[in-house]
Design a protein around this motif. Structure first.
Motif, PDB file in Angstrom:
ATOM      1  N   ARG A  71       0.815  -1.212   0.000  1.00 18.50           N
ATOM      2  CA  ARG A  71       0.000   0.000   0.000  1.00 18.50           C
ATOM      3  C   ARG A  71       0.851   1.265   0.000  1.00 18.50           C
ATOM      4  O   ARG A  71       0.328   2.352  -0.245  1.00 18.50           O
ATOM      5  N   ARG A  72       2.130   1.136   0.287  1.00 20.75           N
ATOM      6  CA  ARG A  72       2.988   2.329   0.334  1.00 20.75           C
ATOM      7  C   ARG A  72       4.233   2.085  -0.514  1.00 20.75           C
ATOM      8  O   ARG A  72       4.167   2.032  -1.724  1.00 20.75           O
ATOM      9  N   ARG A  73       5.366   1.960   0.148  1.00 19.75           N
ATOM     10  CA  ARG A  73       6.615   1.656  -0.551  1.00 19.75           C
ATOM     11  C   ARG A  73       7.513   0.881   0.398  1.00 19.75           C
ATOM     12  O   ARG A  73       7.390   0.976   1.621  1.00 19.75           O
ATOM     13  N   SER A  90      10.109   3.074   3.074  1.00 14.46           N
ATOM     14  CA  SER A  90       9.600   3.674   4.305  1.00 14.46           C
ATOM     15  C   SER A  90       9.216   2.622   5.339  1.00 14.46           C
ATOM     16  O   SER A  90       9.527   2.752   6.528  1.00 14.46           O
ATOM     17  N   LEU A  99       6.761   4.155  -5.515  1.00  8.61           N
ATOM     18  CA  LEU A  99       5.436   3.861  -4.979  1.00  8.61           C
ATOM     19  C   LEU A  99       4.979   2.499  -5.458  1.00  8.61           C
ATOM     20  O   LEU A  99       5.386   2.019  -6.519  1.00  8.61           O
ATOM     21  N   SER A 100       4.137   1.871  -4.670  1.00 13.29           N
ATOM     22  CA  SER A 100       3.546   0.605  -5.092  1.00 13.29           C
ATOM     23  C   SER A 100       2.830   0.811  -6.413  1.00 13.29           C
ATOM     24  O   SER A 100       2.129   1.800  -6.598  1.00 13.29           O
ATOM     25  N   ARG A 108      -1.909   1.296  -6.122  1.00 14.49           N
ATOM     26  CA  ARG A 108      -2.250   1.972  -4.870  1.00 14.49           C
ATOM     27  C   ARG A 108      -3.773   2.072  -4.761  1.00 14.49           C
ATOM     28  O   ARG A 108      -4.397   3.001  -5.241  1.00 14.49           O
TER      29      ARG A 108
END
Length: 369
Positions: A58-60, A63, A180-181, A184
């Motif tokens: 959902r994010r990367r 992080s 980024l994924s 998303r």
């Protein structure tokens, strides 16, 4: 570079169990406490991986992994300062925190390969990845032993903090990890588990993990049976050596058949050699026999993770890979525990469990495509 950084960041998963055992003994806390803490670390890591994998989807990766590695590093550093024996409850809490915060580097990297590598090169890439993980399980315990002998168990725990954070930081600095994924969106709450194919793959992976866990107990039982202590380490090492060789060979082969058929074939060939251990071979023959199933271990991992990426619903690739990592660990723990109960009956009983688990892993794939 990305693969190397990932291997460095994953070193604590191979270092921590032995470091906790040695730290408990050095603090006169007993081997039992050290073993419980090592099991707790592995269990918490297995439980958290799918959750962290979902966060990556959902994010990367950068992080999520960097935040997790920071928490784990703080927990390991605190363990090194506090010690194991003086405050066992606090030690348990810190170990659990370190396990839960294990960065999802393995799953994250395997979910990225299809985006980074051309389709014709993916088999070789996944095989290289599966083969390279043997480096973690050889270098981790070795480094822990060296640090404990030259410095102290606290230094080994500090090493877990430093290496985990350093390796994860290197991964996070690479552009693919900061991207980024690709999808998303809000995923279904079941994630990849809503795919029947993924469920079958996870069931087979759990059974394969059980066979690996019980084989380690077989090595101990066989060593006691023959009165040769070196056999306890030589048998798992021979299995790893076979995996290393098999992975290198697999990366150079070209296959035109579908991955699901390949996985079924590999599973059968992985299981079959374990029948040799029902004959209680002499130590030298047992070591040679242990290489045979190992030849198909890295190919199994490479094909399974590649197939898992294909079967996972869109936007859940990292979580699917994390589930595979988790169930193999949980299966290994279950296999070890069950084999420990059977070990009193001798190595043949444990070998039968290893064979049965490996055969069941193959049947799970054969009966449900």
């Amino acid at each position: 570079m990305l693969l190397t950084a990932t291997l460095v960041g994953r070193l604590p998963t191979a270092m921590a169990p032995l470091a906790l055992l040695l730290a408990a003994r050095a603090d006169h806390a007993g081997t039992t406490l050290g073993a419980l803490l090592a099991a707790l670390y592995a269990l918490c890591g297995a439980v958290s991986q799918p959750l962290l994998g979902r966060a990556v989807d959902r994010r990367r990766l950068a992080s999520v992994a960097l935040a997790a590695a920071t928490v784990a590093g703080i927990a390991f550093a605190a363990l090194a300062v506090v010690g194991i024996g003086r405050y066992p409850v606090l030690s348990g809490a810190l170990v659990a925190l370190a396990g839960f915060a294990t960065p999802p580097l393995e799953a994250g990297l395997r979910a990225m390969w299809p985006r980074l590598v051309a389709p014709q090169d993916q088999q070789a890439t996944f095989a290289l990845d599966a083969t390279a993980q043997e480096v973690v399980y050889v270098a981790g315990p070795t480094l822990t032993t060296v640090l404990c002998q030259l410095l102290s168990p606290a230094a080994a725990l500090t090493g877990c903090a430093v290496l985990g954070l350093a390796g994860t930081a290197l991964v996070a600095s690479r552009r693919p990890a900061r991207a980024l994924s690709p999808v998303r969106r809000k995923a279904h709450w079941t994630g990849p588990l809503r795919s029947p194919g993924v469920l079958v793959l996870l069931g087979s992976a759990t059974l394969l993990g059980a066979s690996l866990g019980s084989f380690n107990v077989y090595a101990l039982a066989a060593a006691d049976r023959h009165g040769t202590g070196w056999l306890a380490g030589a048998l798992p090492a021979a299995l790893s050596l076979g995996s290393l060789v098999g992975g290198i060979i697999w990366a150079r082969l070209a296959h035109s058949v579908p991955a699901d058929h390949l996985l079924r074939t590999i599973s059968v060939r992985f299981a079959a050699p374990f029948a040799l251990f029902l004959l209680t071979p002499e130590p030298a023959l047992a070591v040679a026999a242990a290489v045979l199933p190992g030849l198909f271990l890295a190919p199994w991992f490479a094909t399974a993770f590649r197939q898992g990426d294909r079967l996972a619903p869109q936007g859940t690739a990292t979580e699917a890979a994390a589930w595979l990592v988790a169930v193999i660990s949980l299966g290994g723990a279950a296999g070890t525990a069950l084999a420990g109960q059977l070990s009193a009956a001798g190595p043949v009983a444990v070998a039968a469990l290893t064979l049965a688990s490996a055969v069941a892993a193959a049947l799970a794939l054969a009966l449900r495509r």
